[in-house]
Design a protein around this motif. Structure first.
Motif, PDB file in Angstrom:
ATOM      1  N   VAL A 151     -39.047  21.476  51.130  1.00 60.93           N
ATOM      2  CA  VAL A 151     -37.898  20.587  50.929  1.00 60.93           C
ATOM      3  C   VAL A 151     -37.719  19.664  52.122  1.00 60.93           C
ATOM      4  N   GLN A 152     -37.785  20.228  53.323  1.00 56.36           N
ATOM      5  CA  GLN A 152     -37.596  19.399  54.508  1.00 56.36           C
ATOM      6  C   GLN A 152     -38.785  18.476  54.742  1.00 56.36           C
ATOM      7  N   GLY A 153     -39.956  18.888  54.238  1.00 52.47           N
ATOM      8  CA  GLY A 153     -41.087  17.972  54.317  1.00 52.47           C
ATOM      9  C   GLY A 153     -40.903  16.785  53.398  1.00 52.47           C
ATOM     10  N   ARG A 154     -40.276  17.030  52.249  1.00 52.29           N
ATOM     11  CA  ARG A 154     -40.016  15.940  51.312  1.00 52.29           C
ATOM     12  C   ARG A 154     -38.770  15.164  51.703  1.00 52.29           C
ATOM     13  N   LEU A 155     -37.754  15.889  52.222  1.00 51.10           N
ATOM     14  CA  LEU A 155     -36.507  15.257  52.667  1.00 51.10           C
ATOM     15  C   LEU A 155     -36.231  15.735  54.093  1.00 51.10           C
ATOM     16  N   PRO A 156     -36.849  15.142  55.075  1.00 55.34           N
ATOM     17  CA  PRO A 156     -36.764  15.659  56.452  1.00 55.34           C
ATOM     18  C   PRO A 156     -35.385  15.543  57.085  1.00 55.34           C
ATOM     19  N   TYR A 157     -34.503  14.767  56.527  1.00 52.04           N
ATOM     20  CA  TYR A 157     -33.188  14.584  57.137  1.00 52.04           C
ATOM     21  C   TYR A 157     -32.188  15.650  56.689  1.00 52.04           C
ATOM     22  N   LEU A 158     -32.576  16.566  55.806  1.00 55.53           N
ATOM     23  CA  LEU A 158     -31.649  17.600  55.335  1.00 55.53           C
ATOM     24  C   LEU A 158     -31.500  18.713  56.366  1.00 55.53           C
ATOM     25  N   ILE A 188     -21.134  12.271  53.259  1.00 55.53           N
ATOM     26  CA  ILE A 188     -21.649  13.648  53.271  1.00 55.53           C
ATOM     27  C   ILE A 188     -22.290  13.916  51.915  1.00 55.53           C
ATOM     28  N   LEU A 189     -23.550  14.323  51.923  1.00 57.39           N
ATOM     29  CA  LEU A 189     -24.292  14.608  50.695  1.00 57.39           C
ATOM     30  C   LEU A 189     -24.723  16.075  50.698  1.00 57.39           C
ATOM     31  N   LEU A 190     -24.561  16.746  49.555  1.00 49.57           N
ATOM     32  CA  LEU A 190     -24.944  18.154  49.416  1.00 49.57           C
ATOM     33  C   LEU A 190     -26.083  18.283  48.405  1.00 49.57           C
ATOM     34  N   PHE A 191     -27.040  19.183  48.698  1.00 51.78           N
ATOM     35  CA  PHE A 191     -28.228  19.371  47.868  1.00 51.78           C
ATOM     36  C   PHE A 191     -28.408  20.864  47.568  1.00 51.78           C
ATOM     37  N   ASP A 192     -29.039  21.155  46.421  1.00 53.69           N
ATOM     38  CA  ASP A 192     -29.323  22.547  46.083  1.00 53.69           C
ATOM     39  C   ASP A 192     -30.603  23.000  46.768  1.00 53.69           C
ATOM     40  N   LYS A 193     -31.083  24.201  46.426  1.00 53.04           N
ATOM     41  CA  LYS A 193     -32.240  24.765  47.125  1.00 53.04           C
ATOM     42  C   LYS A 193     -33.538  24.027  46.825  1.00 53.04           C
ATOM     43  N   LEU A 194     -33.553  23.218  45.749  1.00 54.91           N
ATOM     44  CA  LEU A 194     -34.744  22.437  45.424  1.00 54.91           C
ATOM     45  C   LEU A 194     -34.691  21.028  45.988  1.00 54.91           C
ATOM     46  N   GLY A 195     -33.599  20.710  46.678  1.00 55.69           N
ATOM     47  CA  GLY A 195     -33.467  19.379  47.253  1.00 55.69           C
ATOM     48  C   GLY A 195     -32.865  18.359  46.309  1.00 55.69           C
ATOM     49  N   ILE A 196     -32.217  18.827  45.249  1.00 55.60           N
ATOM     50  CA  ILE A 196     -31.563  17.924  44.292  1.00 55.60           C
ATOM     51  C   ILE A 196     -30.098  17.788  44.679  1.00 55.60           C
ATOM     52  N   PRO A 216     -24.133  20.883  38.354  1.00 57.72           N
ATOM     53  CA  PRO A 216     -24.017  22.331  38.611  1.00 57.72           C
ATOM     54  C   PRO A 216     -25.099  22.812  39.570  1.00 57.72           C
ATOM     55  N   GLY A 217     -24.724  23.729  40.412  1.00 59.01           N
ATOM     56  CA  GLY A 217     -25.662  24.275  41.392  1.00 59.01           C
ATOM     57  C   GLY A 217     -24.962  24.610  42.689  1.00 59.01           C
ATOM     58  N   ASN A 218     -25.550  25.517  43.441  1.00 56.06           N
ATOM     59  CA  ASN A 218     -24.997  25.921  44.731  1.00 56.06           C
ATOM     60  C   ASN A 218     -25.639  25.110  45.843  1.00 56.06           C
ATOM     61  N   PRO A 219     -24.831  24.550  46.734  1.00 53.65           N
ATOM     62  CA  PRO A 219     -25.406  23.745  47.828  1.00 53.65           C
ATOM     63  C   PRO A 219     -26.116  24.619  48.859  1.00 53.65           C
ATOM     64  N   HIS A 220     -27.301  24.184  49.263  1.00 50.54           N
ATOM     65  CA  HIS A 220     -28.075  24.870  50.298  1.00 50.54           C
ATOM     66  C   HIS A 220     -28.374  23.955  51.483  1.00 50.54           C
ATOM     67  N   TYR A 221     -28.339  22.658  51.259  1.00 48.26           N
ATOM     68  CA  TYR A 221     -28.621  21.685  52.317  1.00 48.26           C
ATOM     69  C   TYR A 221     -27.552  20.597  52.274  1.00 48.26           C
ATOM     70  N   PHE A 222     -27.455  19.878  53.377  1.00 49.86           N
ATOM     71  CA  PHE A 222     -26.523  18.750  53.420  1.00 49.86           C
ATOM     72  C   PHE A 222     -27.099  17.669  54.331  1.00 49.86           C
ATOM     73  N   HIS A 223     -26.519  16.505  54.170  1.00 55.31           N
ATOM     74  CA  HIS A 223     -26.850  15.374  55.039  1.00 55.31           C
ATOM     75  C   HIS A 223     -25.559  14.614  55.305  1.00 55.31           C
ATOM     76  N   ALA A 224     -25.228  14.450  56.575  1.00 56.14           N
ATOM     77  CA  ALA A 224     -24.030  13.711  56.981  1.00 56.14           C
ATOM     78  C   ALA A 224     -24.464  12.586  57.909  1.00 56.14           C
ATOM     79  N   ALA A 225     -23.972  11.394  57.624  1.00 58.64           N
ATOM     80  CA  ALA A 225     -24.399  10.238  58.416  1.00 58.64           C
ATOM     81  C   ALA A 225     -23.315   9.175  58.401  1.00 58.64           C
ATOM     82  N   VAL A 226     -23.354   8.350  59.430  1.00 58.07           N
ATOM     83  CA  VAL A 226     -22.446   7.207  59.531  1.00 58.07           C
ATOM     84  C   VAL A 226     -23.096   6.033  58.805  1.00 58.07           C
ATOM     85  N   TYR A 227     -22.299   5.286  58.057  1.00 54.57           N
ATOM     86  CA  TYR A 227     -22.860   4.125  57.367  1.00 54.57           C
ATOM     87  C   TYR A 227     -21.930   2.927  57.516  1.00 54.57           C
TER      88      TYR A 227
END
Length: 231
Positions: A117-124, A176-184, A220-231
């Protein structure tokens, strides 16, 4: 009185004198009976003593038998408990080994998944509840996620700490963005000027402020990863 009558009277008198004497002699105990009576009494006492000894021996033998039987039953019971304890210990050790192996395999799979997941989405970043997670992006410092329940409904809340180290005021805007265990992506939250009051919309130089809110879930899904950034 004739001569014959005179001759019989002395005989009658002699018999009359001898008869009480013989009667008196017959009523007296003989020496042999006096000897047999004490001997018979001693024999009876000996028999009773022998019977008592036999009864005591029988009672003692019964007590020893019952005691030995009790010891044998206790030994069998304790041996059974020991065997059962050994069986339970062996089963417990077997299950513990399986659990350790399963835990190691699960951790390996989780690490491989995280790497993919982090290889596909390294900022998580991994999401952890009730812990200040450091995030360094301009004036963003850290974020805390909290899982709450209200009337059976579960919600995810956040608390973001912002710090203005610059020399001029800024208008904070954070996504703030939340992702499940598959990176969705499953949810998001935003801090914008339009949602803040006039005092909260501006972050003065050197000021540190926290912002709180709830995450909006649109999948639907449980969050496992997040990304927070200033925009």
């Amino acid at each position: 009185m004739d001569k014959h009558d005179i001759h019989q009277d002395p005989l009658l008198s002699v018999e009359e004198q001898d008869w009480p004497q013989s009667k008196q002699d017959s009523s007296a105990p003989s020496p042999s009976s006096e000897f047999i009576r004490p001997y018979t009494g001693r024999t009876g006492r000996r028999r009773r003593s022998a019977l008592k000894i036999k009864l005591l021996q029988l009672a003692l033998g019964s007590s020893i038998f019952l005691f030995s039987l009790t010891i044998l039953l206790l030994w069998i019971y304790i041996s059974g408990l020991s065997a059962e304890n050994n069986r339970i210990s062996a089963e417990f050790n077997k299950q513990r080994r399986h659990l350790v192996a399963a835990t190691a395999a699960l951790e390996k799979l989780q690490n491989e998944r995280n790497a993919l997941v982090q290889g596909r989405l390294p900022y998580l970043l991994p999401l952890e509840y009730d812990r200040a997670i450091s995030v360094t992006d301009q004036y963003l410092r850290n974020i805390i996620f909290t899982l709450t329940k209200n009337q059976g409904e579960t919600a995810t809340e956040y608390r973001v700490v912002l710090q203005n180290d610059g020399s001029s005021a800024i208008y904070p805007e954070v996504k703030i963005l939340l992702f499940d265990k598959l990176g969705i992506q499953v949810g998001s939250a935003e801090i914008t000027n339009g949602e803040q009051s006039s005092d909260e919309a501006i972050l003065d130089p050197g000021e540190v402020r926290s912002y709180s809110g709830s995450v909006n879930f649109f999948r639907p899904g449980n969050p496992h990863y997040f990304h927070a950034a200033v925009y």
